[in-house]
Write a protein that holds these residues in place. Structure first.
Motif, mmCIF file in Angstrom:
data_model
loop_
_atom_site.group_PDB
_atom_site.id
_atom_site.type_symbol
_atom_site.label_atom_id
_atom_site.label_comp_id
_atom_site.label_asym_id
_atom_site.label_seq_id
_atom_site.Cartn_x
_atom_site.Cartn_y
_atom_site.Cartn_z
ATOM 1 N N ALA A 6 48.833 38.419 48.036
ATOM 2 C CA ALA A 6 48.473 36.994 47.862
ATOM 3 C C ALA A 6 47.345 37.037 46.994
ATOM 4 C CB ALA A 6 48.285 36.298 49.271
ATOM 5 N N THR A 7 46.472 37.716 47.063
ATOM 6 C CA THR A 7 45.266 37.822 46.017
ATOM 7 C C THR A 7 45.619 38.257 44.552
ATOM 8 O OG1 THR A 7 43.822 38.315 47.864
ATOM 9 C CG2 THR A 7 42.835 38.653 45.832
ATOM 10 N N LEU A 8 46.564 39.291 44.485
ATOM 11 C CA LEU A 8 46.950 39.849 43.212
ATOM 12 C C LEU A 8 47.711 38.738 42.730
ATOM 13 C CD1 LEU A 8 46.291 42.080 41.789
ATOM 14 C CD2 LEU A 8 48.336 43.167 42.386
ATOM 15 N N SER A 9 48.611 38.159 43.177
ATOM 16 C CA SER A 9 49.608 37.053 42.685
ATOM 17 C C SER A 9 48.632 35.756 42.306
ATOM 18 C CB SER A 9 50.975 36.647 43.444
ATOM 19 O OG SER A 9 50.224 36.033 44.852
ATOM 20 N N SER A 10 47.732 35.430 42.898
ATOM 21 C CA SER A 10 46.849 34.347 42.612
ATOM 22 C C SER A 10 45.888 34.547 41.450
ATOM 23 C CB SER A 10 45.953 34.116 43.825
ATOM 24 O OG SER A 10 46.608 33.546 44.888
ATOM 25 N N ALA A 11 45.539 35.877 41.344
ATOM 26 C CA ALA A 11 44.986 36.399 39.959
ATOM 27 C C ALA A 11 45.752 36.469 38.879
ATOM 28 C CB ALA A 11 44.353 37.863 40.075
ATOM 29 N N ALA A 12 46.808 36.685 38.937
ATOM 30 C CA ALA A 12 48.131 36.703 37.805
ATOM 31 C C ALA A 12 48.227 35.337 37.364
ATOM 32 C CB ALA A 12 49.282 37.355 38.396
ATOM 33 N N PHE A 121 36.872 34.917 48.404
ATOM 34 C CA PHE A 121 36.924 34.540 46.944
ATOM 35 C C PHE A 121 38.180 33.697 46.846
ATOM 36 C CE2 PHE A 121 33.677 37.838 46.345
ATOM 37 C CZ PHE A 121 32.855 37.054 45.815
ATOM 38 N N LEU A 122 39.418 34.412 47.477
ATOM 39 C CA LEU A 122 40.667 33.642 47.497
ATOM 40 C C LEU A 122 40.783 32.302 48.104
ATOM 41 C CD1 LEU A 122 43.516 33.722 46.607
ATOM 42 C CD2 LEU A 122 44.167 35.030 48.665
ATOM 43 N N VAL A 123 40.252 32.501 49.493
ATOM 44 C CA VAL A 123 40.241 31.368 50.393
ATOM 45 C C VAL A 123 39.623 30.242 49.683
ATOM 46 C CG1 VAL A 123 39.691 30.532 52.720
ATOM 47 C CG2 VAL A 123 40.637 32.565 52.287
ATOM 48 N N SER A 124 38.312 30.403 49.285
ATOM 49 C CA SER A 124 37.488 29.411 48.557
ATOM 50 C C SER A 124 38.303 28.701 47.608
ATOM 51 C CB SER A 124 36.283 29.761 47.934
ATOM 52 O OG SER A 124 35.378 30.339 49.244
ATOM 53 N N LEU A 125 39.172 29.578 46.713
ATOM 54 C CA LEU A 125 39.771 28.785 45.723
ATOM 55 C C LEU A 125 40.936 28.075 46.240
ATOM 56 C CD1 LEU A 125 40.713 28.667 42.581
ATOM 57 C CD2 LEU A 125 42.117 30.777 43.087
#
Length: 179
Positions: A6-12, A121-125
């Protein structure tokens, strides 16, 4: 989906949007101004969003109105189809909003009850995206207004793109540092 995925796909996704905005080509500007009212974009986004949502409806349990899932399925399918005739303006924006909200559900589910504090960091975004999606979904013409404001200046898309790219790099770094 795992927290890492989830974090890596959001980063991409953030890195891709950031690069596109940093590049700031005239073709991207034209696309940004035309897609909110595009019938083609509306069809693609609404079909994807509708299929994903109806998949969730078909998997309802008894505690979640599962006894009525067939009725709900066809009711929501009818609403989705009728939206093309009775609410065609900015339907692409609404379709993107549905996709973003369904994606947010999956990402938050992946981060639920996970150990690392860096998941915040992911959840806040994701919560910021939910708030913006609800706002733009309620007033979809705001997407047009935002695109007009964004491309008034040459620097605004680049500043936003730089921020998104940097946050994407941060999320990628966070993903690679999960235990």
């Amino acid at each position: 989906m795992s927290l890492y995925t989830a974090t890596l796909s959001s980063a991409a996704v953030l890195l891709l949007i950031g690069v596109l905005l940093l590049w700031n080509s005239p073709a991207l500007q034209k696309f940004a101004h035309s897609w909110p009212r595009s019938k083609g974009a509306a069809i693609v986004l609404m079909v994807l969003a509708g299929a994903w949502f109806l998949r969730h409806v078909s998997n309802l349990e008894d505690a979640d109105f599962g006894k009525y899932k067939t009725l709900l399925f066809f009711g929501f399918l009818l609403v989705g189809l009728l939206s093309f005739w009775y609410l065609p303006d900015f339907l692409a924006v609404r379709g993107l909003g549905i996709l973003l909200l369904l994606s947010a559900r999956e990402i938050l589910w992946a981060a639920y009850m996970q150990e690392p504090q860096s998941r915040l960091f992911l959840v806040s975004l994701v919560y910021l995206v939910i708030i913006l999606t609800l706002y733009v979904g309620a007033s979809p013409y705001r997407m047009r207004d935002f695109n007009d404001w964004l491309y008034e200046s040459v620097n605004r898309p680049r500043v936003l793109g730089g921020f998104l790219f940097a946050y994407g790099l941060l999320l990628a770094g966070v993903a690679f540092n999960y235990p």
